[in-house]
Design a protein around this motif. Structure first.
Motif, PDB file in Angstrom:
ATOM      1  N   ASN A 187     -17.231  -1.394  -4.244  1.00 42.13           N
ATOM      2  CA  ASN A 187     -16.788  -1.297  -2.845  1.00 42.13           C
ATOM      3  C   ASN A 187     -17.812  -0.535  -1.995  1.00 42.13           C
ATOM      4  OD1 ASN A 187     -15.081  -0.921  -0.518  1.00 42.13           O
ATOM      5  ND2 ASN A 187     -14.688   1.128  -1.321  1.00 42.13           N
ATOM      6  N   THR A 188     -18.001  -0.980  -0.763  1.00 37.48           N
ATOM      7  CA  THR A 188     -18.947  -0.296   0.124  1.00 37.48           C
ATOM      8  C   THR A 188     -18.255   0.447   1.275  1.00 37.48           C
ATOM      9  OG1 THR A 188     -19.176  -2.332   1.359  1.00 37.48           O
ATOM     10  CG2 THR A 188     -20.862  -1.876  -0.317  1.00 37.48           C
ATOM     11  N   LEU A 189     -16.968   0.181   1.479  1.00 37.28           N
ATOM     12  CA  LEU A 189     -16.277   0.842   2.599  1.00 37.28           C
ATOM     13  C   LEU A 189     -15.720   2.202   2.173  1.00 37.28           C
ATOM     14  CD1 LEU A 189     -14.146  -2.010   4.219  1.00 37.28           C
ATOM     15  CD2 LEU A 189     -15.939  -0.692   5.329  1.00 37.28           C
ATOM     16  N   PRO A 190     -15.627   3.164   3.095  1.00 35.52           N
ATOM     17  CA  PRO A 190     -14.961   4.427   2.769  1.00 35.52           C
ATOM     18  C   PRO A 190     -13.519   4.157   2.354  1.00 35.52           C
ATOM     19  CG  PRO A 190     -15.987   4.528   4.933  1.00 35.52           C
ATOM     20  CD  PRO A 190     -16.090   3.110   4.487  1.00 35.52           C
ATOM     21  N   LEU A 191     -13.019   4.993   1.464  1.00 34.20           N
ATOM     22  CA  LEU A 191     -11.654   4.797   0.946  1.00 34.20           C
ATOM     23  C   LEU A 191     -10.737   5.942   1.360  1.00 34.20           C
ATOM     24  CD1 LEU A 191     -12.008   3.822  -2.844  1.00 34.20           C
ATOM     25  CD2 LEU A 191     -11.357   2.339  -0.941  1.00 34.20           C
ATOM     26  N   LEU A 192      -9.544   5.571   1.766  1.00 30.50           N
ATOM     27  CA  LEU A 192      -8.442   6.531   1.894  1.00 30.50           C
ATOM     28  C   LEU A 192      -7.536   6.233   0.710  1.00 30.50           C
ATOM     29  CD1 LEU A 192      -6.143   8.272   3.192  1.00 30.50           C
ATOM     30  CD2 LEU A 192      -5.647   6.325   4.677  1.00 30.50           C
ATOM     31  N   ILE A 193      -7.240   7.232  -0.111  1.00 31.67           N
ATOM     32  CA  ILE A 193      -6.377   6.972  -1.265  1.00 31.67           C
ATOM     33  C   ILE A 193      -4.974   7.528  -1.006  1.00 31.67           C
ATOM     34  CG2 ILE A 193      -8.091   6.694  -3.098  1.00 31.67           C
ATOM     35  CD1 ILE A 193      -7.777   9.711  -3.699  1.00 31.67           C
ATOM     36  N   THR A 194      -3.980   6.676  -1.314  1.00 27.58           N
ATOM     37  CA  THR A 194      -2.586   7.023  -1.038  1.00 27.58           C
ATOM     38  C   THR A 194      -1.689   6.579  -2.193  1.00 27.58           C
ATOM     39  OG1 THR A 194      -3.011   6.606   1.305  1.00 27.58           O
ATOM     40  CG2 THR A 194      -0.703   6.721   0.644  1.00 27.58           C
ATOM     41  N   PRO A 195      -1.093   7.485  -2.931  1.00 25.01           N
ATOM     42  CA  PRO A 195      -0.101   7.083  -3.936  1.00 25.01           C
ATOM     43  C   PRO A 195       1.295   7.260  -3.330  1.00 25.01           C
ATOM     44  CG  PRO A 195      -0.917   9.310  -4.386  1.00 25.01           C
ATOM     45  CD  PRO A 195      -1.396   8.940  -3.008  1.00 25.01           C
ATOM     46  N   ARG A 196       1.705   6.354  -2.477  1.00 20.91           N
ATOM     47  CA  ARG A 196       2.923   6.564  -1.679  1.00 20.91           C
ATOM     48  C   ARG A 196       4.198   6.513  -2.544  1.00 20.91           C
ATOM     49  NH1 ARG A 196       2.169   8.720   1.863  1.00 20.91           N
ATOM     50  NH2 ARG A 196       1.259   7.389   3.462  1.00 20.91           N
ATOM     51  N   ARG A 197       5.078   7.485  -2.338  1.00 19.78           N
ATOM     52  CA  ARG A 197       6.313   7.524  -3.110  1.00 19.78           C
ATOM     53  C   ARG A 197       7.378   6.608  -2.482  1.00 19.78           C
ATOM     54  NH1 ARG A 197       9.661  13.002  -2.197  1.00 19.78           N
ATOM     55  NH2 ARG A 197      10.045  12.799   0.016  1.00 19.78           N
ATOM     56  N   LYS A 198       8.312   6.183  -3.338  1.00 17.26           N
ATOM     57  CA  LYS A 198       9.330   5.200  -2.907  1.00 17.26           C
ATOM     58  C   LYS A 198      10.129   5.678  -1.710  1.00 17.26           C
ATOM     59  CE  LYS A 198      10.403   1.742  -6.242  1.00 17.26           C
ATOM     60  NZ  LYS A 198      10.768   1.626  -7.641  1.00 17.26           N
ATOM     61  N   GLU A 199      10.473   6.958  -1.695  1.00 12.01           N
ATOM     62  CA  GLU A 199      11.333   7.487  -0.623  1.00 12.01           C
ATOM     63  C   GLU A 199      10.695   7.323   0.745  1.00 12.01           C
ATOM     64  OE1 GLU A 199      10.453   8.837  -3.388  1.00 12.01           O
ATOM     65  OE2 GLU A 199      11.958  10.166  -4.254  1.00 12.01           O
ATOM     66  N   GLU A 200       9.384   7.119   0.798  1.00 11.47           N
ATOM     67  CA  GLU A 200       8.731   6.973   2.116  1.00 11.47           C
ATOM     68  C   GLU A 200       8.052   5.621   2.254  1.00 11.47           C
ATOM     69  OE1 GLU A 200       7.191  10.290   4.168  1.00 11.47           O
ATOM     70  OE2 GLU A 200       8.135  11.726   2.812  1.00 11.47           O
ATOM     71  N   GLY A 201       8.676   4.605   1.650  1.00 12.05           N
ATOM     72  CA  GLY A 201       8.204   3.237   1.865  1.00 12.05           C
ATOM     73  C   GLY A 201       7.167   2.770   0.860  1.00 12.05           C
ATOM     74  N   GLY A 202       6.841   3.602  -0.145  1.00 10.44           N
ATOM     75  CA  GLY A 202       5.838   3.204  -1.129  1.00 10.44           C
ATOM     76  C   GLY A 202       6.437   2.488  -2.313  1.00 10.44           C
ATOM     77  N   ALA A 203       5.598   2.289  -3.351  1.00  9.19           N
ATOM     78  CA  ALA A 203       6.064   1.567  -4.537  1.00  9.19           C
ATOM     79  C   ALA A 203       6.112   2.493  -5.750  1.00  9.19           C
ATOM     80  CB  ALA A 203       5.130   0.394  -4.819  1.00  9.19           C
ATOM     81  N   SER A 204       5.747   3.760  -5.578  1.00  7.60           N
ATOM     82  CA  SER A 204       5.646   4.646  -6.736  1.00  7.60           C
ATOM     83  C   SER A 204       6.925   5.430  -6.980  1.00  7.60           C
ATOM     84  CB  SER A 204       4.496   5.644  -6.531  1.00  7.60           C
ATOM     85  OG  SER A 204       4.469   6.544  -7.615  1.00  7.60           O
ATOM     86  N   ASP A 205       7.415   5.347  -8.237  1.00  8.58           N
ATOM     87  CA  ASP A 205       8.531   6.224  -8.582  1.00  8.58           C
ATOM     88  C   ASP A 205       8.082   7.290  -9.576  1.00  8.58           C
ATOM     89  OD1 ASP A 205       8.305   4.479 -10.627  1.00  8.58           O
ATOM     90  OD2 ASP A 205      10.228   3.474 -10.270  1.00  8.58           O
ATOM     91  N   GLY A 246     -14.386  -6.111   9.627  1.00 10.68           N
ATOM     92  CA  GLY A 246     -14.829  -4.984  10.438  1.00 10.68           C
ATOM     93  C   GLY A 246     -13.943  -3.755  10.378  1.00 10.68           C
ATOM     94  N   ALA A 247     -13.181  -3.580   9.288  1.00  9.62           N
ATOM     95  CA  ALA A 247     -12.395  -2.333   9.142  1.00  9.62           C
ATOM     96  C   ALA A 247     -13.373  -1.175   8.982  1.00  9.62           C
ATOM     97  CB  ALA A 247     -11.486  -2.428   7.921  1.00  9.62           C
ATOM     98  N   ASP A 248     -12.988   0.011   9.494  1.00  5.36           N
ATOM     99  CA  ASP A 248     -13.849   1.193   9.327  1.00  5.36           C
ATOM    100  C   ASP A 248     -13.644   1.807   7.952  1.00  5.36           C
ATOM    101  OD1 ASP A 248     -14.799   1.153  12.010  1.00  5.36           O
ATOM    102  OD2 ASP A 248     -12.850   1.971  12.638  1.00  5.36           O
ATOM    103  N   ILE A 249     -12.447   1.618   7.411  1.00  5.78           N
ATOM    104  CA  ILE A 249     -12.051   2.293   6.182  1.00  5.78           C
ATOM    105  C   ILE A 249     -10.887   1.504   5.584  1.00  5.78           C
ATOM    106  CG2 ILE A 249     -10.821   3.936   7.715  1.00  5.78           C
ATOM    107  CD1 ILE A 249     -10.928   6.015   5.511  1.00  5.78           C
TER     108      ILE A 249
END
Ligand code: NAP
Length: 521
Positions: free
Chosen positions: A51-69, A27-30
């Motif tokens: 996929n049928t649910l709305p998507l929020l896309i996030t390429p999070r950078r390492k400095e803010e807790g993400g995995a992308s360098d 039951g997630a909205d997104i």
């Protein structure tokens, strides 16, 4: 409407497909597709997932807790590539601020997403260590940027009073807001986000799939904290304690609210174990009438703090609670604070229910109370008020003697055999409690068939003491009965309605036997 977002940190296409299906079922909205965890994913492969649910896309950078360098430019390229399949996109305020070229690409992505509730771009800031000193400056900067549709600020809370700025922000910011205090002390900012009108909050697919500390599961959010029923006028209740993570009070009270159609939300309130922290939290909460705090259960180590706070605020302390020296129930009513103790009634009702008698019928009974701590005080007061002859047995005899003097009882060391003629044994020590389930405060050879044995420990439901007593043929009373009665008395005090006892007991039993899916936080 506040969106419930399920973050997906899958690293393979199969995992992504499974997680998207699961988010839909729960039951997630997104869903937030964390592109930083899937550097090899391409837009065609995402489209193929169906996929049928709305998507929020996030390429999070390492400095803010993400995995992308990846570089800022590379991460912006990912946003632009995936934007046509997304409803919303997120990038860090710090990324936005780097260069005009970066801002230009982010604006391109913003123009390409579909939008949700009229919003398209989330600018975010994260601090995984502490509340940023320039919290309000960061928010102000996000508010100034025209392209920023939603301001998102997330930080690690060191204590619960840091959540009030987060609520202030949700309550009154000029722009839609996602504001989260991470960690257990900040949990209420996630659960109550809908009451205070946040744009969204996050909940994980299952324990172990959190994208940030303190995130709870979608099941817990929906089944335990009644997300779907929460509204701006929902009143707030909670259990104050330390620790509170495994308290069953949220489950029992929220289930009772739901059953009786009460527009309330009951949450865990982790407060550092000092009077100053206790006082600070309540003063902050009560200074905000729109916070709608109506009642608190109070548990270890704050029962005496609740008594002191009520006295210092000139509130009403029920004489019984004053005599016991402990308050487990606070009610906030028309600017007044009322303090009660329902442990006393909980213990006495559990006992008289099993014996099928009134409190007065216990007059003259010989009772052995094992333990002389906080729980013993309420039990001893109740038994003495009913005219029982009480002997208090405790590991630390001086503590037993002090309590006995206060309530007119006899004291003895715990190692001693209970007096001949003892009719009722009440265990108020923590012996036998999970995980030390093989402990018992009274070996079986000291029990007698005609005794009633009451164990206030409720986890496990059948302690070793109760098991051995039952095997001997004694009548037994479990701690769940007391727990349910004290909670029912709180519910009745707060709502003025009769408590749904049977349901409340069922809820506790389901959690203790592991049959409740929302128990997985
Ligand atoms: P407390 O104030 O810390 O008192 C603990 C008591 O247990 C003291 O008498 C202590 O003896 C004794 N004790 C602890 N460890 C012991 C050991 N290894 N050997 C012998 N005695 C030991 O705690 P509390 O608030 O009274 O809570 C006690 C229990 O009551 C909890 O386990 C809880 O499950 C139960 N309880 C149940 C309900 C309910 O609704 N069912 C409500 C409240 C409490 P000393 O004085 O020698 O340290």
């Amino acid at each position: 409407m506040t969106l419930l977002i399920a973050p997906i940190t899958a690293s393979t296409a199969e995992q992504l497909t499974a997680d998207l299906e699961r988010a839909c079922q729960l039951g997630a909205d997104i869903v937030e597709l964390r592109l930083d965890y899937m550097p090899d994913l391409n837009p065609a492969a995402l489209a193929a997932v169906g996929n049928t649910l709305p998507l929020l896309i996030t390429p999070r950078r390492k400095e803010e807790g993400g995995a992308s360098d990846a570089t800022d430019a590379e991460r912006c390229d990912r946003l632009v590539e995936f934007a046509p399949q997304a409803a919303l996109c997120d990038t860090e305020l710090a990324t936005w601020e780097t260069a005009a070229a970066v801002r230009h690409r982010i604006a391109e992505a913003r123009a390409a997403v579909r939008g949700m509730d009229g919003q398209k771009l989330i600018l975010s800031a994260h601090d995984f260590e502490k509340r940023p000193a320039d919290f309000w400056r960061i928010v102000g900067r996000m508010n100034e940027i025209d392209a920023c549709d939603v301001a998102k600020i997330v930080f690690q809370a060191r204590h619960i009073s840091e959540t009030f700025e987060v609520f202030d922000l949700m309550h009154e910011n000029a722009k839609p807001v996602i504001a989260i205090a991470m960690g257990e002390a900040g949990l209420i900012t996630r659960i109550l986000a809908k009451k205070f009108g946040a744009f969204a909050t996050f909940a994980s697919l299952e324990a172990g799939k959190e994208s940030a500390p303190g995130q709870i599961t979608l099941d817990a959010m929906k089944l335990l904290y009644r997300w779907d029923a929460m509204r701006p006028d929902t009143t707030v209740y909670g259990v104050i304690g330390n620790p509170v993570g495994h308290s069953m009070s949220p489950a029992i009270h929220n289930a009772a609210f739901s059953e009786c159609d009460i527009n309330g939300a009951y949450v865990p309130l982790l407060i550092e174990p000092t009077y100053e922290h206790f006082e600070d939290f309540l003063r902050e909460a009560l200074a905000r009438p729109w916070f709608d705090l109506r009642g608190c259960s109070v548990t270890i180590p704050h029962k005496d703090n609740a008594l002191r706070f009520t006295c210092e605020c000139g509130g009403y302390v029920e004489p019984l609670a004053g005599r016991i020296g402990a308050v487990n129930t606070l009610t906030f009513e028309d600017g007044r604070i009322l303090a009660h103790n329902t442990d006393y009634a909980g213990a006495m009702d559990a006992l008289t229910d099993t014996l099928g008698c009134q409190r007065g019928d216990l007059h003259g009974n010989e009772v052995a109370v094992l333990g002389a701590g906080g729980a013993a005080r309420g039990v001893v007061a109740g038994l003495r008020d009913s005219g029982c002859k009480v002997t208090i047995y405790n590991r630390t005899p001086e503590r037993a003697t002090r309590l006995a003097e206060e309530f007119g009882c006899t004291a003895a060391p715990l190692a001693e055999r209970v007096r001949p003629g003892t009719q009722i044994v009440v265990n108020t020590t923590s012996l036998g409690m999970h995980p030390n389930v093989d402990d018992t405060p009274l070996p079986a050879d000291r029990l007698q068939t005609d005794m009633t044995v009451f164990d206030t420990v409720y986890n496990p439901i059948e302690t070793r003491l109760l098991r051995e007593a039952r095997a001997l043929g004694c009548r037994t009373v479990d701690g769940v009965a007391m727990f349910v009665h004290q909670a029912a008395a709180q519910f009745e005090r707060w709502t003025g309605q009769s408590a749904p006892h049977a349901l409340m007991r069922q809820v506790v039993l389901a959690r203790l036997t592991g049959a409740d899916p929302s128990a997985q936080r």
